[in-house]
Enzyme design. Structure first.
Site, PDB file in Angstrom:
ATOM      1  N   HIS A 102      -3.786  -4.280  15.395  1.00 19.38           N
ATOM      2  CA  HIS A 102      -3.716  -3.738  13.934  1.00 19.38           C
ATOM      3  C   HIS A 102      -4.502  -4.451  13.092  1.00 19.38           C
ATOM      4  CE1 HIS A 102      -0.759  -7.128  13.564  1.00 19.38           C
ATOM      5  NE2 HIS A 102      -1.122  -6.780  12.263  1.00 19.38           N
TER       6      HIS A 102
ATOM      7  N   HIS B 282      -6.357  -7.325  14.755  1.00 21.09           N
ATOM      8  CA  HIS B 282      -5.977  -8.577  15.627  1.00 21.09           C
ATOM      9  C   HIS B 282      -4.728  -8.225  16.384  1.00 21.09           C
ATOM     10  CE1 HIS B 282      -4.159  -8.577  11.432  1.00 21.09           C
ATOM     11  NE2 HIS B 282      -3.221  -9.287  12.000  1.00 21.09           N
TER      12      HIS B 282
ATOM     13  N   ASP C 140      -4.359  -5.860   8.893  1.00 21.11           N
ATOM     14  CA  ASP C 140      -3.192  -5.666   7.709  1.00 21.11           C
ATOM     15  C   ASP C 140      -3.445  -4.860   6.504  1.00 21.11           C
ATOM     16  OD1 ASP C 140      -1.899  -7.362   9.445  1.00 21.11           O
ATOM     17  OD2 ASP C 140      -2.796  -9.131   8.528  1.00 21.11           O
TER      18      ASP C 140
ATOM     19  N   ARG D 237       6.208 -19.012  20.627  1.00 27.62           N
ATOM     20  CA  ARG D 237       5.347 -19.042  19.606  1.00 27.62           C
ATOM     21  C   ARG D 237       6.100 -18.689  18.055  1.00 27.62           C
ATOM     22  NH1 ARG D 237      -0.357 -18.115  17.894  1.00 27.62           N
ATOM     23  NH2 ARG D 237      -0.342 -16.700  16.082  1.00 27.62           N
TER      24      ARG D 237
HETATM   25  C1  GA4 Z   1       1.283  -4.854   9.600  1.00 32.83           C
HETATM   26  C2  GA4 Z   1       1.120  -6.076   8.823  1.00 32.83           C
HETATM   27  C3  GA4 Z   1       2.377  -6.511   8.145  1.00 32.83           C
HETATM   28  O1  GA4 Z   1       3.077  -7.128   9.461  1.00 32.83           O
HETATM   29  C4  GA4 Z   1       3.359  -5.581   7.678  1.00 32.83           C
HETATM   30  C5  GA4 Z   1       3.474  -4.384   9.057  1.00 32.83           C
HETATM   31  C6  GA4 Z   1       4.382  -3.167   8.768  1.00 32.83           C
HETATM   32  C7  GA4 Z   1       5.745  -3.535   9.639  1.00 32.83           C
HETATM   33  O2  GA4 Z   1       6.002  -4.268  10.364  1.00 32.83           O
HETATM   34  O3  GA4 Z   1       6.874  -2.983   8.679  1.00 32.83           O
HETATM   35  C8  GA4 Z   1       3.824  -1.993   9.527  1.00 32.83           C
HETATM   36  C9  GA4 Z   1       1.985  -2.662   9.849  1.00 32.83           C
HETATM   37  C10 GA4 Z   1       2.138  -3.888   9.227  1.00 32.83           C
HETATM   38  C11 GA4 Z   1       1.093  -1.454   9.366  1.00 32.83           C
HETATM   39  C12 GA4 Z   1       1.636   0.072   9.597  1.00 32.83           C
HETATM   40  C13 GA4 Z   1       3.125   0.182   9.606  1.00 32.83           C
HETATM   41  C14 GA4 Z   1       3.685  -0.616   8.579  1.00 32.83           C
HETATM   42  C15 GA4 Z   1       4.619  -1.509  10.917  1.00 32.83           C
HETATM   43  C16 GA4 Z   1       3.687  -0.168  11.101  1.00 32.83           C
HETATM   44  C17 GA4 Z   1       3.798   0.503  11.891  1.00 32.83           C
HETATM   45  C18 GA4 Z   1       4.787  -5.917   7.106  1.00 32.83           C
HETATM   46  C19 GA4 Z   1       2.479  -4.643   6.913  1.00 32.83           C
HETATM   47  O4  GA4 Z   1       2.605  -4.603   5.478  1.00 32.83           O
HETATM   48  O5  GA4 Z   1       1.986  -3.552   7.615  1.00 32.83           O
END
Ligand code: GA4
Length: 335
Positions: free
Chosen positions: A208, A265, A210, A275
């Site tokens: 994904h 990443h 961020d 980890r």
């Molecule tokens: C990816 C980056 C961060 O960990 C996060 C993630 C969020 C979650 O885990 O709730 C998301 C992911 C992240 C992007 C798309 C959506 C939202 C899970 C998901 C499938 C906390 C964020 O802000 O976006």
């Protein structure tokens, strides 16, 4: 006919270790924050990789080890006790399930807002047996890491020759900044080497980018993190528990009109070591307009993106799957 359920482990996502995965080249950009060339190297790293490692970061190692110890203590509690720490979704304790749309990984985590003091404090009071200790460790760590993130963002503005040095950092400093903090624990995963006779790697956290502006990651000395290069190949990032890794997020890609690229990443599970990682996601206030900075637009340069607020982007992100390209919905169609 009776449908046989798959063994639990096979319900997880795997990736085949392909020849496209390189562990040797290229080397991850290394930025020494105490050196005068830091800003130039940061710009280069953000353009080429959207990713770099920082040393001489000024975050006391004691803050890091104290928070890590609290995290390890929390994750070793029995499951019902961990489950006391949330929902409300998307915050709180999570196990194997990531986000609201069915993504799974070999990971358990704690996710919470990093800025709204009262929310954070209320949440921390649910953590483990000695929430006061957790709270102290978290507050020290978060304020030091936020300060470092802002310094890096100011070096970026400087390196981009933007007069207003705090043009990015003010978004994280804002009282309303929508920043998030995540503690991840990837338990050692069962031996899956010979599954189907292929060298499989179980996914700890799927690929994904961020959504925020900048992410600051620190992990213990267990490998697993990989970044994707422009050609689609994956490279493993050697762990370094005394350094931080910085990711360019989607919002910074837009603020720079695509000059910086958000980095794709993922984390692969490790078969023998656990980890632990901690990530600060620096985000803007919900009402902030995310658009290319006028100071960066040269001549008749057009914005590559439609206008949107961070609230709109976040809403759209939460209706996507982890691996989706979230920016694509906000790109302008150029004739
Ligand atoms: C990816 C980056 C961060 O960990 C996060 C993630 C969020 C979650 O885990 O709730 C998301 C992911 C992240 C992007 C798309 C959506 C939202 C899970 C998901 C499938 C906390 C964020 O802000 O976006």
């Amino acid at each position: 006919m009776v449908a046989l359920a798959k063994p639990a482990i096979q319900q997880f996502p795997f990736t085949k270790t392909s020849c496209k995965t390189s562990t040797l080249f290229p080397v991850i950009p290394l930025i020494d924050l105490s050196k005068p060339d830091a800003k130039t190297l940061i710009i280069k790293a953000c353009e080429e990789f959207g990713f770099f490692k920082v040393i001489n970061h000024g975050v006391p190692l004691e803050f890091i080890s104290r928070l890590e110890a609290e995290a390890v203590k929390f994750f070793s509690l029995p499951l019902p006790e961990k489950e006391q720490a949330g929902p409300p979704r998307p915050f709180g304790y999570g196990n194997k399930s990531i986000g609201p749309n069915g993504d799974v990984g070999w990971v358990e985590y704690l996710l919470f807002t990093a800025n709204q003091e009262s929310n954070l404090q209320r949440f921390v009071s649910l953590l483990g047996k000695n929430p006061e200790k957790f709270r102290g460790a978290l507050n020290d760590y978060l304020s030091a890491v936020k300060k470092m993130a802002c310094e890096i963002l100011e070096l970026m503005a400087d390196g981009l020759k933007i007069q207003q040095r705090n043009v990015f950092s003010k978004l994280l400093m804002d009282e309303q900044s929508d920043s998030v903090f995540r503690l991840n624990h990837y338990p050692p995963c069962p031996d899956i080497q010979s599954l189907n006779g292929i060298n499989n790697n179980m996914i700890g956290f799927g690929e994904h980018t961020d959504p925020q502006i900048i992410s600051v990651l620190r992990s213990n000395n267990t490998s697993g993190l990989q970044i994707s290069l422009r050609d689609g190949s994956w490279i493993s990032v050697p762990p370094d528990q005394n350094s931080f890794f910085i990711n360019v997020g989607d919002s910074l890609q837009v603020l720079t009109n695509g000059r910086f690229k958000s980095v794709r990443h993922r984390v692969l599970a490790n078969s023998s070591k656990s980890r632990v990682s901690m990530i600060y996601f620096g985000g803007p206030p919900l009402s902030e307009k995310i658009a290319p900075l006028p100071a960066l637009m040269k001549g008749h340069e057009q914005s590559l993106y439609k206008e949107f607020t961070w609230f709109e982007y976040k809403k759209s992100a939460y209706s996507s799957k982890l691996a989706d390209n979230r920016l694509i919905h906000f790109e302008k169609i150029v004739a």
